[in-house]
Design a protein around this motif. Sequence first.
Motif, PDB file in Angstrom:
ATOM      1  N   GLY A 143       9.146   4.619   0.686  1.00  0.00           N
ATOM      2  CA  GLY A 143       8.477   3.569  -0.186  1.00  0.00           C
ATOM      3  C   GLY A 143       6.920   3.351   0.112  1.00  0.00           C
ATOM      4  N   THR A 144       6.868   2.073  -0.230  1.00  0.00           N
ATOM      5  CA  THR A 144       5.350   1.783   0.097  1.00  0.00           C
ATOM      6  C   THR A 144       5.198   0.489   0.695  1.00  0.00           C
ATOM      7  N   VAL A 145       4.081   0.376   1.868  1.00  0.00           N
ATOM      8  CA  VAL A 145       3.787  -0.845   2.306  1.00  0.00           C
ATOM      9  C   VAL A 145       2.339  -1.065   1.986  1.00  0.00           C
ATOM     10  N   ILE A 146       2.257  -2.644   1.413  1.00  0.00           N
ATOM     11  CA  ILE A 146       0.960  -2.715   1.179  1.00  0.00           C
ATOM     12  C   ILE A 146       0.593  -4.106   2.073  1.00  0.00           C
ATOM     13  N   ASP A 147      -0.568  -3.512   2.716  1.00  0.00           N
ATOM     14  CA  ASP A 147      -0.933  -4.216   3.948  1.00  0.00           C
ATOM     15  C   ASP A 147      -2.197  -4.889   3.727  1.00  0.00           C
ATOM     16  N   HIS A 148      -2.548  -5.848   4.594  1.00  0.00           N
ATOM     17  CA  HIS A 148      -4.204  -6.602   4.684  1.00  0.00           C
ATOM     18  C   HIS A 148      -4.329  -7.206   3.238  1.00  0.00           C
ATOM     19  N   ILE A 149      -3.281  -7.964   2.766  1.00  0.00           N
ATOM     20  CA  ILE A 149      -3.533  -8.689   1.652  1.00  0.00           C
ATOM     21  C   ILE A 149      -3.973 -10.065   1.889  1.00  0.00           C
ATOM     22  N   PRO A 150      -5.036 -10.485   1.560  1.00  0.00           N
ATOM     23  CA  PRO A 150      -5.460 -11.922   1.876  1.00  0.00           C
ATOM     24  C   PRO A 150      -4.363 -12.775   1.686  1.00  0.00           C
ATOM     25  N   ASP A 187      -1.229   5.085 -10.683  1.00  0.00           N
ATOM     26  CA  ASP A 187      -2.830   4.781 -10.315  1.00  0.00           C
ATOM     27  C   ASP A 187      -3.000   3.264 -11.283  1.00  0.00           C
ATOM     28  N   ASP A 188      -2.312   3.270 -12.369  1.00  0.00           N
ATOM     29  CA  ASP A 188      -2.594   1.975 -13.255  1.00  0.00           C
ATOM     30  C   ASP A 188      -2.054   0.920 -12.283  1.00  0.00           C
ATOM     31  N   GLU A 189      -0.922   0.781 -11.745  1.00  0.00           N
ATOM     32  CA  GLU A 189      -0.300  -0.417 -11.043  1.00  0.00           C
ATOM     33  C   GLU A 189      -1.403  -0.418  -9.774  1.00  0.00           C
ATOM     34  N   ILE A 190      -1.942   0.448  -9.053  1.00  0.00           N
ATOM     35  CA  ILE A 190      -2.896   0.177  -8.154  1.00  0.00           C
ATOM     36  C   ILE A 190      -4.186  -0.257  -8.658  1.00  0.00           C
ATOM     37  N   SER A 191      -4.611   0.312  -9.911  1.00  0.00           N
ATOM     38  CA  SER A 191      -5.926  -0.670 -10.383  1.00  0.00           C
ATOM     39  C   SER A 191      -5.618  -1.942 -10.777  1.00  0.00           C
ATOM     40  N   ARG A 192      -4.435  -2.467 -11.078  1.00  0.00           N
ATOM     41  CA  ARG A 192      -4.252  -3.955 -11.512  1.00  0.00           C
ATOM     42  C   ARG A 192      -4.346  -4.495 -10.067  1.00  0.00           C
ATOM     43  N   LEU A 193      -3.793  -4.015  -9.008  1.00  0.00           N
ATOM     44  CA  LEU A 193      -3.639  -4.467  -7.834  1.00  0.00           C
ATOM     45  C   LEU A 193      -5.296  -4.688  -7.271  1.00  0.00           C
ATOM     46  N   SER A 194      -6.090  -3.745  -7.676  1.00  0.00           N
ATOM     47  CA  SER A 194      -7.442  -3.730  -7.076  1.00  0.00           C
ATOM     48  C   SER A 194      -8.248  -5.093  -7.632  1.00  0.00           C
ATOM     49  N   VAL A 195      -7.943  -5.512  -8.668  1.00  0.00           N
ATOM     50  CA  VAL A 195      -8.741  -6.574  -9.403  1.00  0.00           C
ATOM     51  C   VAL A 195      -8.126  -7.821  -8.545  1.00  0.00           C
ATOM     52  N   VAL A 196      -6.842  -7.960  -8.112  1.00  0.00           N
ATOM     53  CA  VAL A 196      -6.654  -9.255  -7.293  1.00  0.00           C
ATOM     54  C   VAL A 196      -6.892  -9.261  -5.911  1.00  0.00           C
ATOM     55  N   ALA A 197      -6.600  -8.135  -5.264  1.00  0.00           N
ATOM     56  CA  ALA A 197      -6.678  -7.840  -3.991  1.00  0.00           C
ATOM     57  C   ALA A 197      -7.385  -6.732  -3.514  1.00  0.00           C
ATOM     58  N   PRO A 198      -8.713  -6.483  -3.550  1.00  0.00           N
ATOM     59  CA  PRO A 198      -9.338  -5.101  -3.539  1.00  0.00           C
ATOM     60  C   PRO A 198      -9.276  -5.170  -2.002  1.00  0.00           C
ATOM     61  N   ASN A 199      -9.231  -3.882  -1.341  1.00  0.00           N
ATOM     62  CA  ASN A 199      -9.394  -3.425  -0.016  1.00  0.00           C
ATOM     63  C   ASN A 199      -8.244  -3.627   0.688  1.00  0.00           C
ATOM     64  N   VAL A 200      -6.942  -3.714  -0.086  1.00  0.00           N
ATOM     65  CA  VAL A 200      -5.667  -3.672   0.718  1.00  0.00           C
ATOM     66  C   VAL A 200      -5.477  -2.158   1.123  1.00  0.00           C
ATOM     67  N   ILE A 201      -4.360  -1.925   1.989  1.00  0.00           N
ATOM     68  CA  ILE A 201      -4.182  -0.748   2.333  1.00  0.00           C
ATOM     69  C   ILE A 201      -2.756  -0.309   1.934  1.00  0.00           C
ATOM     70  N   LEU A 202      -2.548   0.649   1.153  1.00  0.00           N
ATOM     71  CA  LEU A 202      -1.228   1.363   0.794  1.00  0.00           C
ATOM     72  C   LEU A 202      -0.678   2.206   1.943  1.00  0.00           C
ATOM     73  N   SER A 203       0.408   1.958   2.447  1.00  0.00           N
ATOM     74  CA  SER A 203       0.886   3.124   3.140  1.00  0.00           C
ATOM     75  C   SER A 203       2.159   3.618   2.545  1.00  0.00           C
ATOM     76  N   ILE A 204       2.168   4.993   2.363  1.00  0.00           N
ATOM     77  CA  ILE A 204       3.491   5.761   1.754  1.00  0.00           C
ATOM     78  C   ILE A 204       4.288   6.330   2.863  1.00  0.00           C
ATOM     79  N   ILE A 205       5.419   5.666   2.645  1.00  0.00           N
ATOM     80  CA  ILE A 205       6.488   5.900   3.895  1.00  0.00           C
ATOM     81  C   ILE A 205       7.492   6.923   3.408  1.00  0.00           C
ATOM     82  N   ARG A 206       7.910   7.984   4.229  1.00  0.00           N
ATOM     83  CA  ARG A 206       8.893   8.902   3.890  1.00  0.00           C
ATOM     84  C   ARG A 206       9.677   9.064   5.320  1.00  0.00           C
ATOM     85  N   ASP A 207      11.071   8.927   5.547  1.00  0.00           N
ATOM     86  CA  ASP A 207      11.858   8.949   6.840  1.00  0.00           C
ATOM     87  C   ASP A 207      11.035   8.112   7.649  1.00  0.00           C
ATOM     88  N   TYR A 208      10.727   7.143   7.690  1.00  0.00           N
ATOM     89  CA  TYR A 208      10.489   5.984   8.392  1.00  0.00           C
ATOM     90  C   TYR A 208       8.801   6.260   9.034  1.00  0.00           C
TER      91      TYR A 208
END
Length: 148
Positions: A14-21, A67-88
């Motif tokens: 899955g995905t971890v969204i980190d460093h969100i204000p 990419d569309d979902e990430i663009s939406r995210l960038s407007v609200v919380a720019p500079n967050v980090i997305l980590s893609i996780i596979r097998d932990y």
Amino acid sequence: MNKKERLVAAIEHGTVIDHIPAAKTYQVASILGLFDIKNPVTIGFNYPSLKVGSKGIIKVSDKFFTDDEISRLSVVAPNVILSIIRDYEVVEKKAVVTPDEIHGIVKCNNPKCITNNEPMQTHFHVADGILTCHYCEKEQDINRVELV
């Protein structure tokens, strides 16, 4: 911090969204439609962060964002980090950066703008936290926008 001593439980895929204000955590979850999906979602906030003071973190099992979902995210919380996780394991990290142009994400705050009176997608140019409407040239602070 010891790798086994995580603040939030690890996910297999899955995905971890980190460093969100911290104050934006629930808005990020809402924009990404996370309250409406069936996948397990972990939302935590007010964790200490050297980068943003107090941060939020969201873990979404078995979900990888477009990419569309990430663009939406960038407007609200720019500079967050997305980590893609596979097998932990983190297989990829992406810094979310606001693009130079935004289409169909933000509403123009000029009631006379053509985008508020005709069925057409909004289009903004982005520079230094200011969005400028491509059609009417009205400027908006990125921190005070209304999403479409």
